[in-house]
Design a protein around this motif. Structure first.
Motif, PDB file in Angstrom:
ATOM      1  N   PRO A   4      -9.310   0.544 -36.758  1.00 49.21           N
ATOM      2  CA  PRO A   4      -9.147   1.788 -36.008  1.00 49.21           C
ATOM      3  C   PRO A   4     -10.356   2.127 -35.139  1.00 49.21           C
ATOM      4  O   PRO A   4     -10.210   2.741 -34.080  1.00 49.21           O
ATOM      5  CB  PRO A   4      -8.918   2.845 -37.094  1.00 49.21           C
ATOM      6  N   VAL A   7      -9.818   0.227 -32.057  1.00 48.34           N
ATOM      7  CA  VAL A   7      -8.808   0.908 -31.240  1.00 48.34           C
ATOM      8  C   VAL A   7      -9.439   2.049 -30.455  1.00 48.34           C
ATOM      9  O   VAL A   7      -9.142   2.249 -29.265  1.00 48.34           O
ATOM     10  CB  VAL A   7      -7.666   1.439 -32.138  1.00 48.34           C
ATOM     11  N   ARG A 103      -5.670   8.023 -30.945  1.00 53.85           N
ATOM     12  CA  ARG A 103      -5.043   6.716 -31.160  1.00 53.85           C
ATOM     13  C   ARG A 103      -5.607   6.032 -32.414  1.00 53.85           C
ATOM     14  O   ARG A 103      -4.883   5.339 -33.133  1.00 53.85           O
ATOM     15  CB  ARG A 103      -5.280   5.813 -29.940  1.00 53.85           C
ATOM     16  N   PHE A 107      -3.304   4.861 -35.445  1.00 47.13           N
ATOM     17  CA  PHE A 107      -3.300   3.469 -35.905  1.00 47.13           C
ATOM     18  C   PHE A 107      -3.619   3.398 -37.392  1.00 47.13           C
ATOM     19  O   PHE A 107      -2.980   2.645 -38.137  1.00 47.13           O
ATOM     20  CB  PHE A 107      -4.321   2.653 -35.112  1.00 47.13           C
ATOM     21  N   TRP A 108      -4.604   4.181 -37.855  1.00 49.95           N
ATOM     22  CA  TRP A 108      -4.989   4.145 -39.260  1.00 49.95           C
ATOM     23  C   TRP A 108      -3.846   4.580 -40.164  1.00 49.95           C
ATOM     24  O   TRP A 108      -3.626   4.013 -41.229  1.00 49.95           O
ATOM     25  CB  TRP A 108      -6.215   5.023 -39.487  1.00 49.95           C
ATOM     26  N   SER A 110      -0.640   4.204 -39.673  1.00 50.64           N
ATOM     27  CA  SER A 110       0.341   3.118 -39.767  1.00 50.64           C
ATOM     28  C   SER A 110      -0.235   1.893 -40.484  1.00 50.64           C
ATOM     29  O   SER A 110       0.483   1.208 -41.219  1.00 50.64           O
ATOM     30  CB  SER A 110       0.815   2.718 -38.361  1.00 50.64           C
ATOM     31  N   PHE A 111      -1.524   1.649 -40.293  1.00 44.95           N
ATOM     32  CA  PHE A 111      -2.145   0.479 -40.913  1.00 44.95           C
ATOM     33  C   PHE A 111      -2.236   0.649 -42.430  1.00 44.95           C
ATOM     34  O   PHE A 111      -2.152  -0.328 -43.182  1.00 44.95           O
ATOM     35  CB  PHE A 111      -3.534   0.229 -40.317  1.00 44.95           C
ATOM     36  N   PHE A 185       1.001  -0.626 -28.152  1.00 42.36           N
ATOM     37  CA  PHE A 185       0.459   0.212 -29.221  1.00 42.36           C
ATOM     38  C   PHE A 185       1.584   0.745 -30.097  1.00 42.36           C
ATOM     39  O   PHE A 185       1.480   0.746 -31.330  1.00 42.36           O
ATOM     40  CB  PHE A 185      -0.345   1.377 -28.634  1.00 42.36           C
ATOM     41  N   VAL A 188       2.880  -2.111 -32.325  1.00 38.83           N
ATOM     42  CA  VAL A 188       1.985  -2.442 -33.440  1.00 38.83           C
ATOM     43  C   VAL A 188       2.152  -1.440 -34.576  1.00 38.83           C
ATOM     44  O   VAL A 188       2.328  -1.813 -35.740  1.00 38.83           O
ATOM     45  CB  VAL A 188       0.510  -2.471 -32.971  1.00 38.83           C
ATOM     46  N   THR A 189       2.103  -0.148 -34.252  1.00 42.75           N
ATOM     47  CA  THR A 189       2.202   0.882 -35.286  1.00 42.75           C
ATOM     48  C   THR A 189       3.600   0.920 -35.913  1.00 42.75           C
ATOM     49  O   THR A 189       3.732   1.119 -37.123  1.00 42.75           O
ATOM     50  CB  THR A 189       1.862   2.265 -34.705  1.00 42.75           C
TER      51      THR A 189
END
Length: 475
Positions: A4, A7, A103, A107-108, A110-111, A185, A188-189
């Motif tokens: 992240p 990102v 963002r 991202f974090w 979803s990761f 993006f 990916v998520t």
């Protein structure tokens, strides 16, 4: 947490700096911890459960700190709820405006789904060579299902194969989503959220704003990630006969088909969604059935308000059934439900024929008595935990549908429930007390109850700090 941060560098966001800071703190603490190694490296069931539950709690605590520091979720309890929801692949959110997040934070969120989907500790087993002890106890404590078997002789090799399949399916979904026109993006998520059957979207309307093709792709991959990964292992080894004779997979697919048929009949007979074509109704029905049964929690439609009660009750039933054992999905699991029905059938047969010998079989093999016993005990522990949680959350004095489905959505790692916890709402209205109850439920549901329940038993802590106290020899 370096991902992240990367990102945030790409999108030139200052909110990513706390991810780097917390990552460095974790590296420092981890280094201090491993300087002195314990004399005994053996892992038994007690140690495996303790390591798993305490590790997940600490992962969640450290995982929520960047949200608090960068101001995206300034309240610690809300940040912890969001992070636990991520790691446990629940997808229940306290956020009312998801698009306002950076963002890096999106991202974090979803990761954490992707990491928690197959299991954080299983991920470590796959990458780090560990010596001493039975690591199967860690894998059993973190992996879903009534029984956990090694696909290969060594636990590490089994963990590596599982994550290889997991990674390959994630990449495949990402490629399909990009081909269908989804931004990189978003792809990916979404792929990470689908793989972990988590359901954290990066938009307030979840998946409703994307094209029909993208919704079909996500729906199909939700169903694929809800299958037992042993099925894919058999396909890779070209054991096609054994793979397609998987009883749990057949039951899983049949339940999805039956649920879709009944919901479609309910929606059409009640005249709901009259402005939609049959194909659109089918798409939304298949999407929501797979989303709820695999405990992903994505949504393309406000089913709580637009569908009839019969359809919503079917979805509630699917919440409890869940996906297959050995998948990334939550719930009771199809295999346990199947064993439960077979046990009831056996007892009814013995009622009429007391002298008859009846074997309960699963996957064409007799089920060990220990598996049947553990399944029955798990069901009882599950019901007890669920009932107590509903009673505790009811203190908020919300309506029964909200309270019941909110607990069902968290303990089954689904995400959205009904009413005030529905697909267009959030969990922000609940009190801090209820949020901590549901945080416990999310962790308990993801770790199959026992690793979390064991933490609240005094005997466990006495055995840790006073190992020789209270030992009795019974003859």
């Amino acid at each position: 947490m370096l991902l992240p941060f990367a990102v945030s560098v790409i999108y030139n966001e200052p909110q990513g700096v706390p991810f780097l800071g917390v990552a460095l703190i974790c590296i420092l603490l981890g280094t201090l911890i491993v300087i002195k190694k314990p004399k005994n490296m053996n892992f038994f069931a007690r140690e495996g459960f303790a390591v798993t539950s305490l590790s997940w709690i600490m992962l969640s605590v450290f995982g929520c700190l960047p949200f608090v520091i960068n101001g995206d979720i300034p309240n610690f309890t809300d940040a912890l709820f969001e992070t636990v929801s991520g790691f446990t692949t629940t997808g229940a959110s306290i956020l009312d405006d998801i698009e306002s997040l950076s963002r890096a934070s999106l991202f974090w969120r979803s990761f954490t789904h992707w990491l928690g989907g197959m299991g954080v500790l299983v991920f470590l087993l796959a990458l780090i060579p560990m010596t001493g002890g039975s690591h199967m106890h860690i894998m059993k404590a973190e992996s879903p299902g009534p029984s956990v078997d090694k696909l290969l002789p060594k636990v590490r090799h089994t963990a590596f194969v599982l994550y290889a399949i997991y990674f390959a399916l994630t990449v495949l979904e990402f490629a399909f989503l990009v081909y269908a026109g989804m931004p990189i993006f978003d792809a990916v998520t979404t792929a990470a959220g689908t793989a972990g059957t988590g359901g954290f979207g990066i938009k307030s309307d979840s998946m409703a704003g994307y094209s029909a093709a993208i919704q079909w792709i996500v729906a199909v991959f939700m169903m694929l990630f809800g299958m037992n990964f042993g099925f894919y292992f058999l396909l890779i080894r070209r054991s096609f006969k054994a793979a397609f004779s998987y009883e749990e997979i057949r039951n899983y697919v049949l339940i999805i088909i039956a649920a879709c048929v009944f919901i479609m009949l309910s929606v059409i007979s009640r005249g709901c969604l009259a402005d939609m074509s049959f194909a659109e109704k089918l798409r939304h029905t298949f999407f929501q059935v797979t989303s709820i049964m695999t405990t992903t929690g994505f949504s393309t439609i406000d089913y709580d308000n637009l569908w009839p009660q019969t359809a919503n009750l079917i979805l509630v039933a699917l919440m409890f059934v869940g996906a297959c054992a050995g998948s990334t999905g939550g719930g009771i699991k199809v295999s346990r439900v199947s064993i439960l029905f077979k046990t009831v059938k056996k007892e009814m047969t013995l009622f009429f024929h007391p002298q008859r010998v009846v074997l309960i079989k699963n996957e064409h093999k007799p089920i060990a008595h220990e598996t049947i016993r553990s399944t029955n005990v798990f069901i009882m522990a599950y019901i007890f935990t669920f009932v107590v949680s509903v009673l505790l959350v009811s203190i908020d004095n919300f309506d029964f549908t909200t309270t019941f489905t909110a607990v069902a959505a968290t303990i089954n790692n689904i995400g959205p429930g009904m009413s005030m916890a529905g697909p267009t709402e959030s969990f922000s209205a609940f009190t801090y007390f209820s949020k901590y109850v549901m945080i416990f439920d999310m962790l308990a549901g993801r770790l199959e109850l026992y690793p979390m329940l064991i933490l609240i038993t005094p005997e466990f802590w006495r055995s840790i700090f006073c190992p020789n106290r209270g030992i009795r020899i019974y003859r």
